[in-house]
Scaffold this active site. Sequence first.
Site, PDB file in Angstrom:
ATOM      1  N   GLU B  60      24.817  38.452  38.891  1.00 54.79           N
ATOM      2  CA  GLU B  60      25.180  37.237  38.156  1.00 54.79           C
ATOM      3  C   GLU B  60      24.070  36.400  37.891  1.00 54.79           C
ATOM      4  O   GLU B  60      23.900  35.725  36.823  1.00 54.79           O
ATOM      5  CB  GLU B  60      26.534  36.665  38.326  1.00 54.79           C
ATOM      6  CG  GLU B  60      27.550  37.657  38.108  1.00 54.79           C
ATOM      7  CD  GLU B  60      27.751  38.775  39.103  1.00 54.79           C
ATOM      8  OE1 GLU B  60      27.264  38.880  40.077  1.00 54.79           O
ATOM      9  OE2 GLU B  60      28.819  39.435  38.854  1.00 54.79           O
ATOM     10  N   PHE B  83      34.375  37.989  34.883  1.00 51.54           N
ATOM     11  CA  PHE B  83      35.413  37.132  35.241  1.00 51.54           C
ATOM     12  C   PHE B  83      34.593  35.814  35.611  1.00 51.54           C
ATOM     13  O   PHE B  83      33.643  35.736  36.423  1.00 51.54           O
ATOM     14  CB  PHE B  83      36.046  37.413  36.328  1.00 51.54           C
ATOM     15  CG  PHE B  83      37.040  38.721  35.892  1.00 51.54           C
ATOM     16  CD1 PHE B  83      38.119  38.465  35.474  1.00 51.54           C
ATOM     17  CD2 PHE B  83      36.421  40.175  35.809  1.00 51.54           C
ATOM     18  CE1 PHE B  83      39.035  39.509  35.028  1.00 51.54           C
ATOM     19  CE2 PHE B  83      37.169  40.974  35.423  1.00 51.54           C
ATOM     20  CZ  PHE B  83      38.576  41.088  35.038  1.00 51.54           C
ATOM     21  N   ALA B  84      35.200  34.651  35.131  1.00 49.38           N
ATOM     22  CA  ALA B  84      34.747  33.258  35.801  1.00 49.38           C
ATOM     23  C   ALA B  84      34.709  32.968  37.335  1.00 49.38           C
ATOM     24  O   ALA B  84      33.737  32.543  37.772  1.00 49.38           O
ATOM     25  CB  ALA B  84      35.671  32.310  35.215  1.00 49.38           C
ATOM     26  N   ASP B  85      35.637  33.976  37.783  1.00 51.81           N
ATOM     27  CA  ASP B  85      35.426  33.866  39.324  1.00 51.81           C
ATOM     28  C   ASP B  85      34.180  34.528  39.898  1.00 51.81           C
ATOM     29  O   ASP B  85      33.593  34.048  41.129  1.00 51.81           O
ATOM     30  CB  ASP B  85      36.803  34.725  39.972  1.00 51.81           C
ATOM     31  CG  ASP B  85      37.813  34.652  39.131  1.00 51.81           C
ATOM     32  OD1 ASP B  85      38.854  34.216  39.981  1.00 51.81           O
ATOM     33  OD2 ASP B  85      37.906  34.906  37.925  1.00 51.81           O
ATOM     34  N   PRO B  89      27.585  33.432  42.327  1.00 56.08           N
ATOM     35  CA  PRO B  89      26.361  33.821  42.515  1.00 56.08           C
ATOM     36  C   PRO B  89      25.242  33.155  41.537  1.00 56.08           C
ATOM     37  O   PRO B  89      24.051  32.963  41.723  1.00 56.08           O
ATOM     38  CB  PRO B  89      26.126  35.308  42.584  1.00 56.08           C
ATOM     39  CG  PRO B  89      27.257  35.575  42.592  1.00 56.08           C
ATOM     40  CD  PRO B  89      28.461  34.657  41.877  1.00 56.08           C
ATOM     41  N   HIS B 129      40.475  37.184  40.189  1.00 54.21           N
ATOM     42  CA  HIS B 129      40.494  37.383  38.492  1.00 54.21           C
ATOM     43  C   HIS B 129      41.279  36.418  38.021  1.00 54.21           C
ATOM     44  O   HIS B 129      42.014  36.750  36.863  1.00 54.21           O
ATOM     45  CB  HIS B 129      40.797  38.851  38.222  1.00 54.21           C
ATOM     46  CG  HIS B 129      40.021  39.655  38.918  1.00 54.21           C
ATOM     47  ND1 HIS B 129      40.146  40.257  40.347  1.00 54.21           N
ATOM     48  CD2 HIS B 129      39.142  40.851  38.606  1.00 54.21           C
ATOM     49  CE1 HIS B 129      39.410  41.123  40.609  1.00 54.21           C
ATOM     50  NE2 HIS B 129      38.596  41.467  39.611  1.00 54.21           N
TER      51      HIS B 129
END
Lengths: 330, 327
Positions: B60, B83-85, B89, B129
């Site tokens: 990421e 995913f926004a989660d 990083p 998620h």
Amino acid sequence: MANERHDELGLSDEQVLDMYRYMLLARKIDERMWLLNRAGKIPFVISCQGQEAIQVGAAFALDRDKDWLCPYYRDLGMVLVFGQSSKDQMLSAFAKAEDPNSGGRQMPGHYGDRRFRIVSGSSPVTTQLLHAVGVALAAKMEKKDHVALTTFGEGSSNQGDFHEGLNFAGVHNLPVIFMCENNKYAISVPVEKQLAGGSVAARAQGYGMPGVQVDGNDPLNVFEAVKAAADQARRGEGPTLIEASSYRLVPHSSDDDDRTYRRAEEVEEARKKDPLVQFKAYLMDAGVMDEEKESALNKEIAQEVDEATEYAEKAPYPDPEQTHTHVYAE
Amino acid sequence: MPVISYIEAVTQALREEMQRDERVFVLGEDVGVRGGVFRATAGLIEEFGPERVLDTPLTESAIAGVSIGASVYGMRPVAEMQFADFIMPAVNQIVSEAAKMRYRSNNSWHCPLVIRAPYGGGVHGALYHSQSVEKIFTGVPGLKIVTPSTPHDVKGLLISAIRDEDPVLFFEHKRCYRLIKGEVPEEEYTVPIGKAEVKREGTDVTVISYGLTLHFALKAAEELEKEGISVHVLDLRTLIPLDKEAVLEAVAKTGKVLIIHEDNLTGGFGGEVSAIISEQAFFELDAPVRRLAGPDVPAMPYSPPLEKEFMLNPEKVTNAIRELAEF
């Protein structure tokens, strides 16, 4: 004299003299900044001393009209070769409005200059490495033949961005050169405590690219390696990792005291291999330079640095209102 | 006008912008051959090839950092965080680099890039998620933050984001992807970044929201109309820059304000909206500003009753509005 090393590399006498001039200029600007700092005139210095051969040798191997730099905070020699002036450095040191890197917003050493395709850098280390990969990706997409060179310290080769960037560039076969300026110290932590495998260059193997080790005290050695890497990248044959070894001759920054973590004898020993001393000896031996030329050069540079200092000291600070500008496009 | 889903609006915006401007390209994990794990980039690699629809390594920070480099050069990257989660990083690149590039270079360099990220819960996604991450970025000047709730706004705002000269975080509520459908014009259009929209006119209570919870508010408003409570609903659409004028106008409509978001209550964007209202519209208020938000727990649990407890829904929203109406 024919068949000197620089002849073999295709460098003229004039070019190697020019290399030396840039190395000396970087050193003198740097030394002046320390004086200004100790005199209480500028708040901060971060140094290039000991790494001038890497920076100048590499910059000479690139195309200064089209290649891109994502440098780190010690690359004074490199940005000078790419086009920044002594005055630019002093304007930055004094944090004046005319500082071309940032208009006085950033600390010295945080280079960025659109005129010369030097992408603006920050203080969190190794972030710039990914920006070079992005510039290289753009070159590939646009079918341009420029290369991007990014530099970083050996400590930075432990950051995630180093590994993510090398792998990305390897997978996508991008025209980028990763050059580690291994100066043996990440502030106080020696290279032995940074690199489990002992070598930055060896890490290239995992990322599908050549890993090359060069003597960072010799600008010709660095020139040769960067030239080969740039040629390879321009041919579409992908990235290279270069580890150029040298020694940080001064503390990490003006706020550091290196006597707390390394012996003075060690520094003295390293000074014998000072790239400036060695390259001067080479040029003398090769008959390219003599004492007279060198002293004239020193005089010329001293005057240039004096003038730059005087200009920057008198130059206006940014207007306080500037604090609020350029957050977004206006 | 054709009716399309929220996620189809994403794909349409990407395709049309890639057709319009060769500098636009997408990159991320599984965006190429797979067409994205949610299928937001479906069909793009077939149309534009692997050079403009880039399957990246699983990294990421590199997705963000390489996008920054390419955008600084002059390209228009649209990066996908799967995913926004998983954006964490990349936070150093987003916050230290993209957000500050223009400012720190005194306007010499800038990053015209978009980072898209599916966020939010209600899909049995558990802790990693389901998160809403917008509050991590709303306090970082230099970024624009867009959180659309309808297909019309998704398409118009994503096009605006791609054409914007600054870094835009484009948060797509993943529960909306296939649940929310709506009319979208056939001809080219944009929705300006930084403009809220009144999604329903009312006179008793003002609801300010965005994303999935905006739809809960609209549903609640329909229910409450039967009870004689008239609800005014403002969709922020963009969090940064915030349309303060629209917020203040919406407050003046009713004098009673409920701010709703799925992001946690503490530090959530509702606190900022509430502060602006108390500073600039205090004398318009007939009741204290209320907030309805995700609870202050680390993330959304997996087990259905726990997820349901965390999530807002039309019923919880209806109750909160009714309570405020009765104040």
